[in-house]
Every structure is written in structure tokens, then in C-alpha cells.
Design a protein around this motif. Sequence first.
Motif: not given
Length: 203
Positions: A57-82
Motif C-alpha cells: 500500500g505504499q504510494v511511490l512516484m517518479e519513474s527512476s525511484l519506482i524502478l529503483d524500488y523494483v530493482e531492489f525487490l528483484q534482487g542483484p542480477g535479476k533487474g535491468l541494471m548491470p
Amino acid sequence: MKLIGMLDSPYVRRVAVSLKRMGIAFEHESVSVFQGMARFSEINPVIKAPTFVTDDGQVLMESSLILDYVEFLQGPGKGLMPLTLAERTQTLRLTGLALVAYEKAVQIHYERNLRPAERQHGPWLERVSGQLKTACGELERELKARPLNAGMDIGQDGITIAVGWSFIQLVVGDHVSGEAFPVLAGFSAEAEALEIFRTLPMV
């Protein structure tokens, strides 16, 4: 998880395509920050697209911050960032250039469409148009020197670039043409042919 916003916003579409590329299930609610202000404010009172609602239920905004959250959620090596510093730095540079292009295209679009013609400021439009062309020129140079993969394993830099180019062509194509930036245009066309892009069209 829920993504709020219209796909004609490059910021919203960038998040949507990234989520789909990572195989993350999400609900998309297409709400306009203009015509749908009342509904949007129920979800996020500051009426900012994209808005992202997490599973808790947390409300996030700004695309880069949302994607940072998702990258962390996925875990190292499972996101879209090297994972290596050198590769990540290059990805951040390309992503940053593309986001500058987004910003300048939006500024031109709003100036021309929300402000009466007699009140539009010529020097400001000229400056912003120059910044847009410079950002695209830098991306063209970078892609010539180090071509990106526009295939199914496309990364965050490629997604951000392709979404941005399509948006630019949609709203300010008279300022930046494919003839002037053929490598950038060609890369973006290849990416747009992928299913993750085709199933989330801008228009």
C-alpha cells in the motif's frame, strides 16, 4: 502492485515496459493527470504520473525511484541494471541522456499546447529545443560507439531510450527527425517491435 498513469507519458510507459521486461505482474490503471484529476487524487493527492502502489500500500512516484524500488525487490542480477561499476555507469549515462530528452520534449509540448501562441516565449523554446537536439546527438554518438542490444534482453538504458524516442516523434517530431539521428531511430524501431513494447503502446 498497481501502476497509475497514461501510457502516452514516457515516464509511465518506461515503468510499464520495464515491469513487463522483468516479468513482474502489475495492474495498470490508465488515469489522466488532466481529465482524471479527481480519481488520481484519490490514489495520490499530489497527482503525479507515474504513481506506483506497492503490495503493502505504499504510494511511490517518479519513474527512476519506482524502478529503483523494483530493482531492489528483484534482487542483484535479476533487474535491468548491470552489476559492475563500469557497465552501470554507462547505463546511467545513457539513461540520463534519454531522461533529459524526455524532459525537454515535454517542456516544448506543454509550451506549444498549454500556453496561448501570443504568450509563448521564443528564446525559451529555442533553448529547450537545442537541449533536446543535443541530448539526442549525444545518444546517437554513444550508440554508434557502443551499440546496444535491442533484443529480448534489452536493459534499462535501451528501454528508456526507445520509449523516449517514440514519445519525441509523437509530440515534437518536427524538432528532431529520424533522418538526423538514424542510429537512434533504428535502435528504437527495433525495440518497439518487441512484444513488451507492442503490448504497451503509447497510443
